[in-house]
Design a protein around this motif. Structure first.
Motif, mmCIF file in Angstrom:
data_model
loop_
_atom_site.group_PDB
_atom_site.id
_atom_site.type_symbol
_atom_site.label_atom_id
_atom_site.label_comp_id
_atom_site.label_asym_id
_atom_site.label_seq_id
_atom_site.Cartn_x
_atom_site.Cartn_y
_atom_site.Cartn_z
ATOM 1 N N ALA A 39 66.760 71.838 99.485
ATOM 2 C CA ALA A 39 66.750 71.429 100.908
ATOM 3 C C ALA A 39 65.359 70.673 101.179
ATOM 4 O O ALA A 39 65.422 69.532 102.112
ATOM 5 C CB ALA A 39 66.737 72.766 101.651
ATOM 6 N N ARG A 40 64.502 70.999 100.659
ATOM 7 C CA ARG A 40 63.132 70.052 101.050
ATOM 8 C C ARG A 40 63.226 68.754 100.218
ATOM 9 O O ARG A 40 62.356 67.730 100.752
ATOM 10 C CB ARG A 40 61.900 70.698 100.378
ATOM 11 C CG ARG A 40 61.398 72.145 101.029
ATOM 12 C CD ARG A 40 60.295 72.619 100.531
ATOM 13 N NE ARG A 40 59.084 71.783 101.205
ATOM 14 C CZ ARG A 40 58.353 71.046 100.352
ATOM 15 N NH1 ARG A 40 58.548 70.773 99.142
ATOM 16 N NH2 ARG A 40 57.335 70.229 101.138
ATOM 17 N N GLY A 41 64.043 68.543 99.159
ATOM 18 C CA GLY A 41 64.041 67.277 98.598
ATOM 19 C C GLY A 41 64.731 66.030 99.517
ATOM 20 O O GLY A 41 64.377 65.056 99.401
ATOM 21 N N GLY A 42 65.803 66.645 100.172
ATOM 22 C CA GLY A 42 66.601 65.501 100.969
ATOM 23 C C GLY A 42 67.126 64.533 100.150
ATOM 24 O O GLY A 42 67.456 64.845 99.133
ATOM 25 N N LEU A 43 67.404 63.221 100.724
ATOM 26 C CA LEU A 43 68.170 62.345 99.896
ATOM 27 C C LEU A 43 67.119 61.425 98.976
ATOM 28 O O LEU A 43 67.647 61.522 98.026
ATOM 29 C CB LEU A 43 68.877 61.379 101.092
ATOM 30 C CG LEU A 43 70.021 61.910 101.967
ATOM 31 C CD1 LEU A 43 70.212 60.782 103.031
ATOM 32 C CD2 LEU A 43 71.158 62.179 100.898
ATOM 33 N N PHE A 44 66.090 60.743 99.650
ATOM 34 C CA PHE A 44 65.271 60.109 98.830
ATOM 35 C C PHE A 44 63.978 60.219 98.753
ATOM 36 O O PHE A 44 62.974 59.744 99.440
ATOM 37 C CB PHE A 44 65.637 58.404 98.894
ATOM 38 C CG PHE A 44 67.005 58.040 98.694
ATOM 39 C CD1 PHE A 44 67.346 57.992 97.536
ATOM 40 C CD2 PHE A 44 67.963 57.946 99.722
ATOM 41 C CE1 PHE A 44 68.631 57.208 97.017
ATOM 42 C CE2 PHE A 44 69.327 57.547 99.405
ATOM 43 C CZ PHE A 44 69.517 57.173 98.103
ATOM 44 N N LYS A 45 63.476 61.562 98.518
ATOM 45 C CA LYS A 45 61.797 61.872 98.433
ATOM 46 C C LYS A 45 61.402 61.541 97.375
ATOM 47 O O LYS A 45 61.455 62.432 96.366
ATOM 48 C CB LYS A 45 62.044 63.308 98.850
ATOM 49 C CG LYS A 45 60.648 63.843 99.095
ATOM 50 C CD LYS A 45 60.488 65.169 99.693
ATOM 51 C CE LYS A 45 59.000 65.684 99.792
ATOM 52 N NZ LYS A 45 58.835 67.075 100.179
ATOM 53 N N VAL A 46 60.752 60.602 97.167
ATOM 54 C CA VAL A 46 60.035 60.031 95.837
ATOM 55 C C VAL A 46 58.608 60.453 96.206
ATOM 56 O O VAL A 46 57.739 59.534 96.401
ATOM 57 C CB VAL A 46 60.271 58.678 95.453
ATOM 58 C CG1 VAL A 46 59.545 58.282 94.131
ATOM 59 C CG2 VAL A 46 61.468 58.253 95.358
ATOM 60 N N ALA A 47 58.272 61.674 95.477
ATOM 61 C CA ALA A 47 56.844 62.127 95.635
ATOM 62 C C ALA A 47 56.436 62.947 94.728
ATOM 63 O O ALA A 47 56.290 64.094 94.822
ATOM 64 C CB ALA A 47 56.734 62.973 97.033
ATOM 65 N N PRO A 48 56.235 62.484 93.455
ATOM 66 C CA PRO A 48 55.919 63.340 92.115
ATOM 67 C C PRO A 48 54.888 64.063 92.384
ATOM 68 O O PRO A 48 53.714 63.759 93.129
ATOM 69 C CB PRO A 48 55.773 62.230 91.359
ATOM 70 C CG PRO A 48 56.652 61.112 91.595
ATOM 71 C CD PRO A 48 56.156 61.068 93.330
ATOM 72 N N GLY A 49 54.794 65.397 92.101
ATOM 73 C CA GLY A 49 53.601 66.055 91.983
ATOM 74 C C GLY A 49 53.634 66.853 93.351
ATOM 75 O O GLY A 49 52.370 67.629 93.457
ATOM 76 N N THR A 50 54.251 66.934 94.095
ATOM 77 C CA THR A 50 54.074 67.264 95.531
ATOM 78 C C THR A 50 55.011 68.620 95.796
ATOM 79 O O THR A 50 55.178 69.243 96.831
ATOM 80 C CB THR A 50 54.228 66.358 96.722
ATOM 81 O OG1 THR A 50 56.015 66.031 96.655
ATOM 82 C CG2 THR A 50 53.464 65.313 96.482
ATOM 83 N N SER A 51 55.543 69.274 94.805
ATOM 84 C CA SER A 51 56.417 70.533 94.835
ATOM 85 C C SER A 51 55.775 71.627 95.442
ATOM 86 O O SER A 51 54.730 72.030 94.805
ATOM 87 C CB SER A 51 57.169 70.748 93.342
ATOM 88 O OG SER A 51 57.729 72.068 93.558
ATOM 89 N N VAL A 52 56.289 72.421 96.360
ATOM 90 C CA VAL A 52 55.757 73.515 96.712
ATOM 91 C C VAL A 52 56.381 74.748 96.066
ATOM 92 O O VAL A 52 55.788 75.857 95.736
ATOM 93 C CB VAL A 52 55.975 73.597 98.279
ATOM 94 C CG1 VAL A 52 55.668 75.145 98.857
ATOM 95 C CG2 VAL A 52 55.172 72.416 99.008
ATOM 96 N N GLN A 53 57.857 74.651 95.768
ATOM 97 C CA GLN A 53 58.313 75.576 95.283
ATOM 98 C C GLN A 53 58.259 75.857 93.999
ATOM 99 O O GLN A 53 58.633 77.056 93.274
ATOM 100 C CB GLN A 53 59.867 75.584 95.282
ATOM 101 C CG GLN A 53 60.469 75.272 96.738
ATOM 102 C CD GLN A 53 60.022 76.680 97.618
ATOM 103 O OE1 GLN A 53 59.453 76.504 98.638
ATOM 104 N NE2 GLN A 53 60.456 77.813 97.227
ATOM 105 N N ARG A 54 57.370 74.902 93.267
ATOM 106 C CA ARG A 54 56.865 75.416 91.644
ATOM 107 C C ARG A 54 55.903 76.507 91.767
ATOM 108 O O ARG A 54 55.800 77.331 90.688
ATOM 109 C CB ARG A 54 56.440 74.217 91.193
ATOM 110 C CG ARG A 54 54.729 73.866 91.853
ATOM 111 C CD ARG A 54 54.157 72.641 91.442
ATOM 112 N NE ARG A 54 53.398 72.027 92.254
ATOM 113 C CZ ARG A 54 52.473 71.058 91.818
ATOM 114 N NH1 ARG A 54 52.852 70.263 90.963
ATOM 115 N NH2 ARG A 54 51.371 70.594 92.706
ATOM 116 N N ASN A 55 55.427 76.788 93.059
ATOM 117 C CA ASN A 55 54.508 77.899 93.020
ATOM 118 C C ASN A 55 55.167 79.357 93.252
ATOM 119 O O ASN A 55 54.652 80.366 93.185
ATOM 120 C CB ASN A 55 53.406 77.885 94.286
ATOM 121 C CG ASN A 55 52.394 76.674 94.279
ATOM 122 O OD1 ASN A 55 52.149 76.262 92.982
ATOM 123 N ND2 ASN A 55 52.632 75.858 95.132
#
Length: 399
Positions: free
Chosen positions: A253-269
């Motif tokens: 859901a946080r990703g959306g359609l075109f969210k190009v932001a490498p290294g910004t994942s929150v759910q990896r935690n």
């Protein structure tokens, strides 16, 4: 210099080789991002450790592809039975004295190296089934005697089932598809499907009838039951059972359609093992549905190229071998993606060539090498000559 580059290139199918390299590059990016919190917990903040480890593994896997693609497929035909028996031995060894890693059993250690024998068993079963189907070919189709030959794989599937239901189901499905493509009569094939449906119904009924104390004594059946409950009846599910799926959906859901932001994942935690079983959720979160679509497209290209290679084959064994290996890789990828977006119950299937993990990478690379070997053997240059010699094979030398 040109000769060296030629030796280090993936021959047989250039497009397939490009897709393999693309998946490896994606793996480096996503593994580096998804292991950030793990690095702080385990490696004292050394975030480059897992990146370098994955890079080392991928370089080694590239070497495995080069090695296996240089071996003629007839060697696999000759040693198919031995490979199957070896996989059976590894599975028994894992059952008797296997180690527990990443919250699962099914691991054994040989010469200080830990690996999952179920990954080796995938290759062994597919190679053996391809051989069985090839040997039972007639002018009219595949003889029903092939089922007697394939009984040898039943103990393998049973041992895998006791520890990993999803892998046994995946492998069993691939074997069924190989029989269908191998021209088994529709009447016999329908009987097999009917028997399997009945078996699945009885198994599911047993999961909900047999007391949980008894289920806990038989492999991972209790885990299978809890995951099915969490998927089909979320309201009755335990919070712990649905936690992984819920966190993966949040990432999507946080990703959306075109969210190009490498290294910004929150759910990896929050996701357990975001670098393996749920790595596709991290891809969606950081690169959006656009990035996820690219990954899906790469696996669909693999499926298409596998079909092209199979059509080139003028012998049954290599055709069945490529069909089984290619389908296993693509189905595993689709299952991993489906779990991350909530289409399937939670399983332990990694994303081929992308997820972190030496065993999966190693044997997936070996599978790609075998596919490329067959493709190189039946290249367009030799296709016409091979077609002139086409006939129903009756001996190992003719297959």
């Amino acid at each position: 210099m040109g000769r060296i580059i030629n030796k280090l290139s993936l021959k047989g199918d250039r497009i397939l080789g490009i897709v393999v390299i693309a998946l490896m590059l994606i793996s480096l990016l996503v593994v580096y991002s998804s292991t950030g919190s793990l690095a702080f917990r385990v490696r004292g903040g050394d975030t480059s450790f897992y990146l370098l480890k994955q890079l080392f593994l991928l370089v080694g896997c590239y070497g495995v592809i080069l090695l296996t693609q240089s071996c003629h497929y007839k060697y696999l035909l000759s040693f198919a039975t031995f490979i199957l028996l070896a996989s059976f031995g590894f599975l028994v060894l894992a059952k008797v004295m296997g180690a527990t890693l990443n919250d699962t059993e099914r691991w054994i250690k040989i010469f200080g190296i830990s690996f999952q024998p179920s990954e080796f068993a995938k290759l062994a079963v597919i190679i053996f089934c391809a051989r069985a189907i090839a040997f039972e070919q007639t002018e009219k189709g595949c003889d029903d005697n092939v089922l007697l030959r394939m009984l040898w794989v039943v103990p393998i599937l049973f041992l895998i089932f006791m520890e990993n239901f999803s892998t046994s189901a995946l492998l069993g499905g691939v074997c069924l598809f190989m029989l269908f493509v191998g021209r088994l009569s529709l009447k016999t094939f329908s009987k097999i499907i009917g028997g399997l449906v009945l078996l699945v119904v009885l198994l599911v009924a047993a999961l909900f009838i047999v007391p949980e104390k008894q289920l806990g004594k038989v492999g991972r059946l209790l885990t299978v039951k809890s995951r099915l409950e969490a998927f089909f009846v979320p309201s009755k599910a335990n919070k712990d059972d649905s936690y992984q799926s819920d966190q993966a959906k949040i990432a999507v859901a946080r990703g959306g359609l075109f969210k190009v932001a490498p290294g910004t994942s929150v759910q990896r935690n929050f996701l357990p093992h975001p670098y393996s079983d749920f790595i596709f959720a991290i891809i969606v979160e950081e690169y959006g549905l656009g990035g996820a679509g690219v990954v899906m497209l790469l696996y669909l290209i693999i499926l298409y190229r596998v079909g092209v290679i199979v059509r080139r084959c003028t012998r049954m064994f290599p055709a069945m071998l490529v069909t089984g290996l290619g389908l296993c890789i693509v189905l595993q990828a689709l299952i991993n993606m489906g779990v991350c977006v909530g289409l399937f119950p939670v399983t332990g299937q990694p994303l081929p060539l992308v997820s972190m993990g030496g065993t999966s990478l190693l044997f997936t690379s070996a599978a790609f090498g075998m596919i490329l070997s067959v493709s190189h053997t039946f290249s367009e240059e030799g296709e016409q000559e091979a077609k002139e010699k086409l006939k129903v094979a009756t001996t190992e030398e003719e297959i």
